[in-house]
Write a protein that holds these residues in place. Structure first.
Motif, PDB file in Angstrom:
ATOM      1  N   LEU A   1       0.827  -1.198   0.000  1.00  0.00           N
ATOM      2  CA  LEU A   1       0.000   0.000   0.000  1.00  0.00           C
ATOM      3  C   LEU A   1       0.869   1.258   0.000  1.00  0.00           C
ATOM      4  O   LEU A   1       0.600   2.217  -0.721  1.00  0.00           O
ATOM      5  N   SER A   2       1.938   1.240   0.770  1.00  0.00           N
ATOM      6  CA  SER A   2       2.855   2.380   0.836  1.00  0.00           C
ATOM      7  C   SER A   2       3.548   2.610  -0.510  1.00  0.00           C
ATOM      8  O   SER A   2       3.658   3.744  -0.979  1.00  0.00           O
ATOM      9  N   GLU A   3       4.016   1.548  -1.137  1.00  0.00           N
ATOM     10  CA  GLU A   3       4.673   1.666  -2.445  1.00  0.00           C
ATOM     11  C   GLU A   3       3.687   2.168  -3.496  1.00  0.00           C
ATOM     12  O   GLU A   3       4.029   3.011  -4.330  1.00  0.00           O
ATOM     13  N   THR A   4       2.455   1.667  -3.433  1.00  0.00           N
ATOM     14  CA  THR A   4       1.423   2.097  -4.370  1.00  0.00           C
ATOM     15  C   THR A   4       1.156   3.585  -4.223  1.00  0.00           C
ATOM     16  O   THR A   4       1.068   4.312  -5.216  1.00  0.00           O
ATOM     17  N   ALA A   5       1.045   4.061  -3.001  1.00  0.00           N
ATOM     18  CA  ALA A   5       0.803   5.480  -2.749  1.00  0.00           C
ATOM     19  C   ALA A   5       1.943   6.337  -3.292  1.00  0.00           C
ATOM     20  O   ALA A   5       1.708   7.403  -3.870  1.00  0.00           O
ATOM     21  N   GLN A   6       3.167   5.869  -3.151  1.00  0.00           N
ATOM     22  CA  GLN A   6       4.316   6.617  -3.654  1.00  0.00           C
ATOM     23  C   GLN A   6       4.293   6.703  -5.176  1.00  0.00           C
ATOM     24  O   GLN A   6       4.555   7.756  -5.758  1.00  0.00           O
ATOM     25  N   VAL A   7       3.988   5.595  -5.827  1.00  0.00           N
ATOM     26  CA  VAL A   7       3.934   5.579  -7.295  1.00  0.00           C
ATOM     27  C   VAL A   7       2.813   6.483  -7.799  1.00  0.00           C
ATOM     28  O   VAL A   7       3.009   7.307  -8.681  1.00  0.00           O
ATOM     29  N   LEU A   8       1.625   6.330  -7.220  1.00  0.00           N
ATOM     30  CA  LEU A   8       0.487   7.125  -7.667  1.00  0.00           C
ATOM     31  C   LEU A   8       0.695   8.609  -7.386  1.00  0.00           C
ATOM     32  O   LEU A   8       0.297   9.460  -8.179  1.00  0.00           O
ATOM     33  N   GLY A   9       1.328   8.931  -6.276  1.00  0.00           N
ATOM     34  CA  GLY A   9       1.545  10.327  -5.923  1.00  0.00           C
ATOM     35  C   GLY A   9       2.610  11.017  -6.741  1.00  0.00           C
ATOM     36  O   GLY A   9       2.601  12.238  -6.884  1.00  0.00           O
ATOM     37  N   SER A  10       3.525  10.259  -7.309  1.00  0.00           N
ATOM     38  CA  SER A  10       4.646  10.889  -8.010  1.00  0.00           C
ATOM     39  C   SER A  10       4.686  10.638  -9.515  1.00  0.00           C
ATOM     40  O   SER A  10       5.331  11.391 -10.234  1.00  0.00           O
ATOM     41  N   SER A  11       4.017   9.614 -10.009  1.00  0.00           N
ATOM     42  CA  SER A  11       4.243   9.216 -11.400  1.00  0.00           C
ATOM     43  C   SER A  11       3.008   9.162 -12.280  1.00  0.00           C
ATOM     44  O   SER A  11       3.132   8.957 -13.476  1.00  0.00           O
ATOM     45  N   VAL A  12       1.829   9.308 -11.724  1.00  0.00           N
ATOM     46  CA  VAL A  12       0.610   9.202 -12.526  1.00  0.00           C
ATOM     47  C   VAL A  12       0.293  10.550 -13.147  1.00  0.00           C
ATOM     48  O   VAL A  12       0.438  11.594 -12.516  1.00  0.00           O
ATOM     49  N   SER A  13      -0.109  10.518 -14.407  1.00  0.00           N
ATOM     50  CA  SER A  13      -0.609  11.737 -15.044  1.00  0.00           C
ATOM     51  C   SER A  13      -2.102  11.557 -15.288  1.00  0.00           C
ATOM     52  O   SER A  13      -2.566  10.457 -15.597  1.00  0.00           O
ATOM     53  N   PHE A  14      -2.825  12.621 -15.113  1.00  0.00           N
ATOM     54  CA  PHE A  14      -4.272  12.582 -15.282  1.00  0.00           C
ATOM     55  C   PHE A  14      -4.651  13.390 -16.515  1.00  0.00           C
ATOM     56  O   PHE A  14      -4.116  14.463 -16.746  1.00  0.00           O
ATOM     57  N   VAL A  15      -5.579  12.855 -17.303  1.00  0.00           N
ATOM     58  CA  VAL A  15      -6.026  13.488 -18.539  1.00  0.00           C
ATOM     59  C   VAL A  15      -7.544  13.527 -18.532  1.00  0.00           C
ATOM     60  O   VAL A  15      -8.186  12.529 -18.206  1.00  0.00           O
ATOM     61  N   VAL A  16      -8.105  14.682 -18.878  1.00  0.00           N
ATOM     62  CA  VAL A  16      -9.554  14.760 -19.028  1.00  0.00           C
ATOM     63  C   VAL A  16      -9.888  14.088 -20.354  1.00  0.00           C
ATOM     64  O   VAL A  16      -9.557  14.583 -21.429  1.00  0.00           O
ATOM     65  N   ALA A  17     -10.510  12.926 -20.258  1.00  0.00           N
ATOM     66  CA  ALA A  17     -10.753  12.107 -21.444  1.00  0.00           C
ATOM     67  C   ALA A  17     -12.079  12.432 -22.116  1.00  0.00           C
ATOM     68  O   ALA A  17     -12.257  12.177 -23.298  1.00  0.00           O
ATOM     69  N   ASN A  18     -13.023  12.993 -21.347  1.00  0.00           N
ATOM     70  CA  ASN A  18     -14.347  13.213 -21.902  1.00  0.00           C
ATOM     71  C   ASN A  18     -15.011  14.372 -21.170  1.00  0.00           C
ATOM     72  O   ASN A  18     -15.035  14.405 -19.952  1.00  0.00           O
ATOM     73  N   LEU A  19     -15.532  15.303 -21.944  1.00  0.00           N
ATOM     74  CA  LEU A  19     -16.306  16.402 -21.383  1.00  0.00           C
ATOM     75  C   LEU A  19     -17.623  16.459 -22.133  1.00  0.00           C
ATOM     76  O   LEU A  19     -17.650  16.761 -23.314  1.00  0.00           O
ATOM     77  N   ALA A  20     -18.705  16.129 -21.468  1.00  0.00           N
ATOM     78  CA  ALA A  20     -20.013  16.150 -22.113  1.00  0.00           C
ATOM     79  C   ALA A  20     -21.033  16.683 -21.122  1.00  0.00           C
ATOM     80  O   ALA A  20     -21.497  15.956 -20.245  1.00  0.00           O
ATOM     81  N   GLY A  21     -21.358  17.947 -21.246  1.00  0.00           N
ATOM     82  CA  GLY A  21     -22.305  18.545 -20.320  1.00  0.00           C
ATOM     83  C   GLY A  21     -21.756  18.533 -18.911  1.00  0.00           C
ATOM     84  O   GLY A  21     -20.690  19.044 -18.638  1.00  0.00           O
ATOM     85  N   ARG A  22     -22.479  17.887 -18.005  1.00  0.00           N
ATOM     86  CA  ARG A  22     -22.034  17.806 -16.612  1.00  0.00           C
ATOM     87  C   ARG A  22     -21.203  16.562 -16.337  1.00  0.00           C
ATOM     88  O   ARG A  22     -20.684  16.392 -15.251  1.00  0.00           O
TER      89      ARG A  22
END
Length: 62
Positions: A13-34
């Motif tokens: 869990l600790s390693e996962t948190a470190q990876v997600l906190g430092s290496s993940v990029s987020f992209v808005v994949a879809n915008l449709a109304g709300r």
């Protein structure tokens, strides 16, 4: 994604948190109304650089 990293790549869990906190990029994949879809992306090559706890190997699971 956190569950996938823990189960398939044997991260704690600790390693996962470190990876997600430092290496993940987020992209808005879809915008449709709300409705908004967001995709989390992680370069799998980065997982080879993660120092795992002793006795934990990729695919080892929790």
């Amino acid at each position: 994604m956190a569950q996938w990293l823990e189960q398939d790549d044997g991260l704690s869990l600790s390693e996962t948190a470190q990876v997600l906190g430092s290496s993940v990029s987020f992209v808005v994949a879809n915008l449709a109304g709300r409705s908004v879809g967001v995709a989390a992306k992680l370069d799998k090559a980065l997982l080879r650089q993660v120092e795992r706890a002793p006795g934990r190997a990729p695919g080892a699971g929790p």
